[in-house]
Design a protein around this motif. Structure first.
Motif, PDB file in Angstrom:
ATOM      1  N   ASP A 124       0.852  -1.182   0.000  1.00  0.00           N
ATOM      2  CA  ASP A 124       0.000   0.000   0.000  1.00  0.00           C
ATOM      3  C   ASP A 124       0.889   1.234   0.000  1.00  0.00           C
ATOM      4  OD1 ASP A 124      -1.846   1.977   0.321  1.00  0.00           O
ATOM      5  OD2 ASP A 124      -2.477   1.382   2.345  1.00  0.00           O
ATOM      6  N   PRO A 125       0.902   2.024  -1.083  1.00  0.00           N
ATOM      7  CA  PRO A 125       1.778   3.189  -1.122  1.00  0.00           C
ATOM      8  C   PRO A 125       1.481   4.177  -0.007  1.00  0.00           C
ATOM      9  CG  PRO A 125       0.619   2.924  -3.222  1.00  0.00           C
ATOM     10  CD  PRO A 125       0.127   1.871  -2.294  1.00  0.00           C
ATOM     11  N   GLY A 126       0.279   4.153   0.530  1.00  0.00           N
ATOM     12  CA  GLY A 126      -0.053   5.057   1.626  1.00  0.00           C
ATOM     13  C   GLY A 126       0.709   4.727   2.904  1.00  0.00           C
ATOM     14  N   LEU A 127       1.168   3.482   3.026  1.00  0.00           N
ATOM     15  CA  LEU A 127       1.917   3.086   4.219  1.00  0.00           C
ATOM     16  C   LEU A 127       3.376   3.513   4.151  1.00  0.00           C
ATOM     17  CD1 LEU A 127       0.496  -0.516   4.695  1.00  0.00           C
ATOM     18  CD2 LEU A 127      -0.180   1.575   5.888  1.00  0.00           C
ATOM     19  N   LEU A 128       3.861   3.772   2.944  1.00  0.00           N
ATOM     20  CA  LEU A 128       5.252   4.200   2.800  1.00  0.00           C
ATOM     21  C   LEU A 128       5.378   5.680   3.114  1.00  0.00           C
ATOM     22  CD1 LEU A 128       6.547   2.511  -0.441  1.00  0.00           C
ATOM     23  CD2 LEU A 128       7.116   1.966   1.895  1.00  0.00           C
ATOM     24  N   GLU A 129       6.509   6.052   3.625  1.00  0.00           N
ATOM     25  CA  GLU A 129       6.767   7.460   3.926  1.00  0.00           C
ATOM     26  C   GLU A 129       7.795   7.990   2.944  1.00  0.00           C
ATOM     27  OE1 GLU A 129       7.795   7.805   8.015  1.00  0.00           O
ATOM     28  OE2 GLU A 129       5.948   6.894   8.693  1.00  0.00           O
ATOM     29  N   ILE A 130       7.571   7.720   1.666  1.00  0.00           N
ATOM     30  CA  ILE A 130       8.539   8.119   0.642  1.00  0.00           C
ATOM     31  C   ILE A 130       8.708   9.627   0.599  1.00  0.00           C
ATOM     32  CG2 ILE A 130       8.942   8.183  -1.843  1.00  0.00           C
ATOM     33  CD1 ILE A 130       7.676   5.432  -1.985  1.00  0.00           C
ATOM     34  N   GLY A 131       7.627  10.354   0.728  1.00  0.00           N
ATOM     35  CA  GLY A 131       7.694  11.797   0.623  1.00  0.00           C
ATOM     36  C   GLY A 131       8.175  12.474   1.895  1.00  0.00           C
ATOM     37  N   GLU A 132       8.368  11.706   2.958  1.00  0.00           N
ATOM     38  CA  GLU A 132       8.784  12.288   4.224  1.00  0.00           C
ATOM     39  C   GLU A 132      10.191  12.869   4.127  1.00  0.00           C
ATOM     40  OE1 GLU A 132       7.127  12.614   7.260  1.00  0.00           O
ATOM     41  OE2 GLU A 132       5.415  12.088   5.996  1.00  0.00           O
ATOM     42  N   GLU A 133      10.348  14.004   4.754  1.00  0.00           N
ATOM     43  CA  GLU A 133      11.661  14.635   4.781  1.00  0.00           C
ATOM     44  C   GLU A 133      12.509  14.025   5.885  1.00  0.00           C
ATOM     45  OE1 GLU A 133      11.521  18.844   5.040  1.00  0.00           O
ATOM     46  OE2 GLU A 133      10.277  19.052   3.261  1.00  0.00           O
ATOM     47  N   LEU A 134      13.779  13.884   5.613  1.00  0.00           N
ATOM     48  CA  LEU A 134      14.726  13.435   6.627  1.00  0.00           C
ATOM     49  C   LEU A 134      15.235  14.659   7.370  1.00  0.00           C
ATOM     50  CD1 LEU A 134      16.827  10.805   4.650  1.00  0.00           C
ATOM     51  CD2 LEU A 134      14.860  10.417   6.124  1.00  0.00           C
ATOM     52  N   SER A 135      15.444  14.497   8.659  1.00  0.00           N
ATOM     53  CA  SER A 135      15.894  15.624   9.471  1.00  0.00           C
ATOM     54  C   SER A 135      16.547  15.072  10.732  1.00  0.00           C
ATOM     55  CB  SER A 135      14.691  16.496   9.830  1.00  0.00           C
ATOM     56  OG  SER A 135      15.092  17.567  10.635  1.00  0.00           O
ATOM     57  N   TYR A 136      17.705  15.627  11.087  1.00  0.00           N
ATOM     58  CA  TYR A 136      18.413  15.154  12.280  1.00  0.00           C
ATOM     59  C   TYR A 136      19.344  16.250  12.763  1.00  0.00           C
ATOM     60  CZ  TYR A 136      21.965  12.693  14.999  1.00  0.00           C
ATOM     61  OH  TYR A 136      22.845  12.315  15.982  1.00  0.00           O
ATOM     62  N   LEU A 137      19.411  16.399  14.086  1.00  0.00           N
ATOM     63  CA  LEU A 137      20.352  17.322  14.721  1.00  0.00           C
ATOM     64  C   LEU A 137      20.941  16.614  15.923  1.00  0.00           C
ATOM     65  CD1 LEU A 137      21.622  20.176  14.972  1.00  0.00           C
ATOM     66  CD2 LEU A 137      19.685  20.778  16.425  1.00  0.00           C
ATOM     67  N   ARG A 138      22.253  16.526  15.977  1.00  0.00           N
ATOM     68  CA  ARG A 138      22.945  15.870  17.090  1.00  0.00           C
ATOM     69  C   ARG A 138      22.705  16.669  18.366  1.00  0.00           C
ATOM     70  NH1 ARG A 138      26.006  11.957  17.359  1.00  0.00           N
ATOM     71  NH2 ARG A 138      26.503  11.849  15.160  1.00  0.00           N
ATOM     72  N   ASP A 139      22.546  15.954  19.470  1.00  0.00           N
ATOM     73  CA  ASP A 139      22.358  16.596  20.771  1.00  0.00           C
ATOM     74  C   ASP A 139      23.520  17.534  21.073  1.00  0.00           C
ATOM     75  OD1 ASP A 139      20.002  15.257  21.228  1.00  0.00           O
ATOM     76  OD2 ASP A 139      20.955  13.600  22.317  1.00  0.00           O
ATOM     77  N   GLY A 140      23.190  18.664  21.687  1.00  0.00           N
ATOM     78  CA  GLY A 140      24.214  19.623  22.084  1.00  0.00           C
ATOM     79  C   GLY A 140      24.427  20.741  21.071  1.00  0.00           C
ATOM     80  N   TYR A 141      23.763  20.687  19.954  1.00  0.00           N
ATOM     81  CA  TYR A 141      23.897  21.729  18.937  1.00  0.00           C
ATOM     82  C   TYR A 141      22.610  22.543  18.885  1.00  0.00           C
ATOM     83  CZ  TYR A 141      28.212  19.607  17.334  1.00  0.00           C
ATOM     84  OH  TYR A 141      29.490  19.122  17.268  1.00  0.00           O
ATOM     85  N   PRO A 142      22.716  23.844  18.598  1.00  0.00           N
ATOM     86  CA  PRO A 142      21.516  24.697  18.594  1.00  0.00           C
ATOM     87  C   PRO A 142      20.576  24.356  17.427  1.00  0.00           C
ATOM     88  CG  PRO A 142      23.432  25.934  17.832  1.00  0.00           C
ATOM     89  CD  PRO A 142      23.940  24.609  18.302  1.00  0.00           C
ATOM     90  N   PRO A 143      19.275  24.380  17.676  1.00  0.00           N
ATOM     91  CA  PRO A 143      18.290  24.106  16.618  1.00  0.00           C
ATOM     92  C   PRO A 143      18.415  25.048  15.422  1.00  0.00           C
ATOM     93  CG  PRO A 143      17.225  24.136  18.770  1.00  0.00           C
ATOM     94  CD  PRO A 143      18.638  24.584  18.978  1.00  0.00           C
ATOM     95  N   LYS A 144      19.020  26.201  15.645  1.00  0.00           N
ATOM     96  CA  LYS A 144      19.218  27.174  14.571  1.00  0.00           C
ATOM     97  C   LYS A 144      20.023  26.556  13.416  1.00  0.00           C
ATOM     98  CE  LYS A 144      21.354  31.644  13.689  1.00  0.00           C
ATOM     99  NZ  LYS A 144      22.156  32.735  14.226  1.00  0.00           N
ATOM    100  N   LEU A 145      20.980  25.685  13.737  1.00  0.00           N
ATOM    101  CA  LEU A 145      21.787  25.035  12.704  1.00  0.00           C
ATOM    102  C   LEU A 145      20.919  24.217  11.751  1.00  0.00           C
ATOM    103  CD1 LEU A 145      25.030  23.657  14.402  1.00  0.00           C
ATOM    104  CD2 LEU A 145      24.856  25.325  12.579  1.00  0.00           C
TER     105      LEU A 145
END
Length: 181
Positions: free
Chosen positions: A63-84
């Motif tokens: 079911d293509p609706g179950l896939l998150e193909i269009g989802e954006e990847l996002s990651y920030l390592r702990d200890g760094y400001p969200p502004k980065l």
């Protein structure tokens, strides 16, 4: 082969030629027929691909609706400001190098990412892009290279943050990575 100069024609030869030919009359110029317009080019492969889509959608084993193909990847390592991360998502860092993982299997892509990041670190690059694709042809397994890239980057100590690229740079089919100095 050398060209020989044309022989000169004597007055006697020219007179004999005119006598042999006889009287000459000028022909009226003939109009060329109108040129028919060339047909517009057609994208035959595009039409065939578009025609095949409905059949491919019916054959999907998931079911293509179950896939998150269009989802954006996002990651920030702990200890760094969200502004980065916000700056990275907005494209405020200049991409200094990139790699394309299309047509690679998971093992080759993993090795390529490791070597690419090592090379980037060696050259002191701070921002790179990894094109992993959207996984649209991955069938039931989902976006293999996208998931592999996400998992691998989260585990690396030299990665500060990463986010899906802006649409002009590949959108959700690529990730922009911010590396430690």
């Amino acid at each position: 082969m050398k060209r020989r100069p044309a022989p000169s024609i004597s007055d006697e030869d020219a007179r004999l030629f005119r006598e042999a030919i006889g009287e000459v009359r000028q022909l009226d110029p003939v109009e060329l027929p109108p040129q028919t317009p060339k047909p517009e080019p057609r994208a035959h492969m595009f039409e065939a691909d578009e025609a095949a889509v409905p059949a491919e959608l019916l054959d999907m084993a998931f079911d293509p609706g179950l896939l998150e193909i269009g989802e954006e990847l996002s990651y920030l390592r702990d200890g760094y400001p969200p502004k980065l991360l916000r700056q990275l998502k907005r494209g405020q860092f200049s991409v200094q190098d990139d790699i394309d993982l299309h047509h690679m299997n998971a093992a080759a892509a993993q090795q390529t990412i490791i070597e690419f990041l090592a090379e980037a670190h060696h050259h002191g690059l701070r921002c790179v892009r990894i094109v992993h694709g959207k996984g649209l042809r991955s069938k039931a397994t989902g976006p293999v290279l996208k998931v592999l890239t996400d998992r691998l980057l989260r585990r690396r100590d030299d990665v500060i943050a990463f986010a899906s690229a802006r649409p002009a740079q590949g959108g959700t089919g690529a990730v922009v990575v911010l590396l430690k100095d």
